[in-house]
Design a protein around this motif. Structure first.
Motif, PDB file in Angstrom:
ATOM      1  N   LYS A  23       0.719  -1.272   0.017  1.00 54.50           N
ATOM      2  CA  LYS A  23       0.060   0.169   0.080  1.00 54.50           C
ATOM      3  C   LYS A  23       0.754   1.183   0.011  1.00 54.50           C
ATOM      4  O   LYS A  23       0.564   2.313  -0.646  1.00 54.50           O
ATOM      5  N   ASN A  24       1.922   1.246   0.639  1.00 52.03           N
ATOM      6  CA  ASN A  24       2.908   2.476   0.778  1.00 52.03           C
ATOM      7  C   ASN A  24       3.746   2.404  -0.374  1.00 52.03           C
ATOM      8  O   ASN A  24       4.368   3.668  -0.333  1.00 52.03           O
ATOM      9  N   LYS A  25       3.592   1.694  -1.259  1.00 47.73           N
ATOM     10  CA  LYS A  25       4.747   1.761  -2.285  1.00 47.73           C
ATOM     11  C   LYS A  25       3.843   1.229  -3.596  1.00 47.73           C
ATOM     12  O   LYS A  25       4.389   0.269  -4.160  1.00 47.73           O
ATOM     13  N   PRO A  26       3.110   2.200  -4.158  1.00 46.93           N
ATOM     14  CA  PRO A  26       2.684   1.656  -5.373  1.00 46.93           C
ATOM     15  C   PRO A  26       3.691   1.910  -6.448  1.00 46.93           C
ATOM     16  O   PRO A  26       4.728   2.326  -6.606  1.00 46.93           O
ATOM     17  N   GLY A  27       3.447   1.018  -7.615  1.00 50.50           N
ATOM     18  CA  GLY A  27       4.092   0.793  -8.757  1.00 50.50           C
ATOM     19  C   GLY A  27       3.820  -0.308  -9.465  1.00 50.50           C
ATOM     20  O   GLY A  27       2.626  -0.276  -9.844  1.00 50.50           O
ATOM     21  N   THR A  28       4.966  -1.029  -9.851  1.00 50.93           N
ATOM     22  CA  THR A  28       4.618  -2.185 -10.830  1.00 50.93           C
ATOM     23  C   THR A  28       4.641  -3.365 -10.286  1.00 50.93           C
ATOM     24  O   THR A  28       5.276  -4.362 -10.813  1.00 50.93           O
ATOM     25  N   ASP A  29       4.033  -3.682  -9.187  1.00 52.49           N
ATOM     26  CA  ASP A  29       3.851  -5.108  -8.588  1.00 52.49           C
ATOM     27  C   ASP A  29       2.350  -5.333  -7.666  1.00 52.49           C
ATOM     28  O   ASP A  29       2.044  -4.317  -7.242  1.00 52.49           O
ATOM     29  N   PHE A  30       1.836  -6.013  -8.418  1.00 54.45           N
ATOM     30  CA  PHE A  30       0.340  -6.238  -7.907  1.00 54.45           C
ATOM     31  C   PHE A  30       0.156  -7.866  -7.421  1.00 54.45           C
ATOM     32  O   PHE A  30       0.908  -8.933  -8.161  1.00 54.45           O
ATOM     33  N   VAL A  31      -0.857  -8.144  -6.624  1.00 53.49           N
ATOM     34  CA  VAL A  31      -1.308  -9.450  -6.160  1.00 53.49           C
ATOM     35  C   VAL A  31      -2.650  -9.359  -6.535  1.00 53.49           C
ATOM     36  O   VAL A  31      -3.518  -8.464  -6.449  1.00 53.49           O
ATOM     37  N   GLY A  32      -3.352 -10.707  -6.785  1.00 52.87           N
ATOM     38  CA  GLY A  32      -4.429 -10.822  -7.146  1.00 52.87           C
ATOM     39  C   GLY A  32      -5.188 -11.737  -5.991  1.00 52.87           C
ATOM     40  O   GLY A  32      -4.535 -12.527  -5.648  1.00 52.87           O
ATOM     41  N   PHE A  33      -6.453 -11.551  -5.736  1.00 49.49           N
ATOM     42  CA  PHE A  33      -7.342 -12.106  -4.734  1.00 49.49           C
ATOM     43  C   PHE A  33      -8.497 -12.830  -5.426  1.00 49.49           C
ATOM     44  O   PHE A  33      -9.357 -12.231  -6.052  1.00 49.49           O
ATOM     45  N   ASP A  34      -8.926 -14.142  -5.035  1.00 44.74           N
ATOM     46  CA  ASP A  34     -10.390 -14.799  -4.967  1.00 44.74           C
ATOM     47  C   ASP A  34     -10.799 -14.451  -3.720  1.00 44.74           C
ATOM     48  O   ASP A  34     -10.563 -15.444  -2.847  1.00 44.74           O
ATOM     49  N   GLY A  35     -11.577 -13.706  -3.453  1.00 47.14           N
ATOM     50  CA  GLY A  35     -12.184 -13.492  -1.887  1.00 47.14           C
ATOM     51  C   GLY A  35     -10.653 -13.281  -1.104  1.00 47.14           C
ATOM     52  O   GLY A  35     -10.140 -12.168  -1.232  1.00 47.14           O
ATOM     53  N   GLU A  36     -10.519 -14.007  -0.247  1.00 45.92           N
ATOM     54  CA  GLU A  36      -9.298 -13.854   0.991  1.00 45.92           C
ATOM     55  C   GLU A  36      -8.156 -14.651   0.270  1.00 45.92           C
ATOM     56  O   GLU A  36      -6.873 -14.311   0.629  1.00 45.92           O
ATOM     57  N   PHE A  43       4.455  -8.387 -11.902  1.00 42.77           N
ATOM     58  CA  PHE A  43       5.180  -7.435 -11.635  1.00 42.77           C
ATOM     59  C   PHE A  43       6.441  -7.318 -12.612  1.00 42.77           C
ATOM     60  O   PHE A  43       6.447  -8.241 -13.353  1.00 42.77           O
ATOM     61  N   GLN A  44       7.209  -6.317 -12.760  1.00 42.46           N
ATOM     62  CA  GLN A  44       8.240  -6.192 -13.814  1.00 42.46           C
ATOM     63  C   GLN A  44       9.656  -6.223 -12.963  1.00 42.46           C
ATOM     64  O   GLN A  44       9.665  -5.943 -11.887  1.00 42.46           O
ATOM     65  N   ILE A  45      10.566  -6.695 -13.788  1.00 40.33           N
ATOM     66  CA  ILE A  45      11.921  -7.016 -13.405  1.00 40.33           C
ATOM     67  C   ILE A  45      12.510  -6.177 -14.385  1.00 40.33           C
ATOM     68  O   ILE A  45      12.417  -6.383 -15.696  1.00 40.33           O
ATOM     69  N   ASP A  46      13.461  -5.214 -14.071  1.00 35.21           N
ATOM     70  CA  ASP A  46      14.349  -4.539 -14.838  1.00 35.21           C
ATOM     71  C   ASP A  46      15.561  -4.958 -15.103  1.00 35.21           C
ATOM     72  O   ASP A  46      16.772  -4.761 -14.531  1.00 35.21           O
ATOM     73  N   GLU A  47      15.678  -6.271 -16.218  1.00 34.75           N
ATOM     74  CA  GLU A  47      16.669  -6.891 -16.509  1.00 34.75           C
ATOM     75  C   GLU A  47      16.777  -7.084 -18.179  1.00 34.75           C
ATOM     76  O   GLU A  47      15.903  -7.190 -18.466  1.00 34.75           O
TER      77      GLU A  47
END
Length: 101
Positions: A23-36, A43-47
């Protein structure tokens, strides 16, 4: 390699809840949820070789993957989220992938 019938259809939108990993670090990293239940991450990796691509990972929690890959790359964040959802749903429903990885 994805088969034609496994393609993410252009214009597809994620159906599950996705949010920034931190929450405190928005950017290019996300998680998905089905309910809980956490279903995956994109996410992106800069390589070299992966710049601009989105790495996706499906959380299988020890389940039989049924020949589905648990990670890969997509060119777009939306497609990566849709890929996680497609693989997750196939694993959860017990649908075995027709080809070996």
């Amino acid at each position: 390699m994805w088969k034609l019938w496994e393609a993410v259809i252009p214009g597809s939108r994620p159906r599950y809840k996705w949010r920034h990993s931190w929450k405190n670090k928005p950017g290019t990293d996300f998680v998905g949820f089905d309910g809980e239940r956490q279903i995956g991450r994109v996410f992106q990796i800069d390589e070299a070789g992966t710049r601009g691509k989105w790495l996706w990972i499906v959380h299988t929690e020890g389940e039989d993957k049924m020949n589905w890959p648990s990670s890969g790359y997509e060119a777009d964040v939306t497609y990566a989220a849709c890929r996680v959802e497609m693989v997750y749903e196939n694993i959860r429903s017990g649908h075995r992938r027709a080809i070996e990885n």
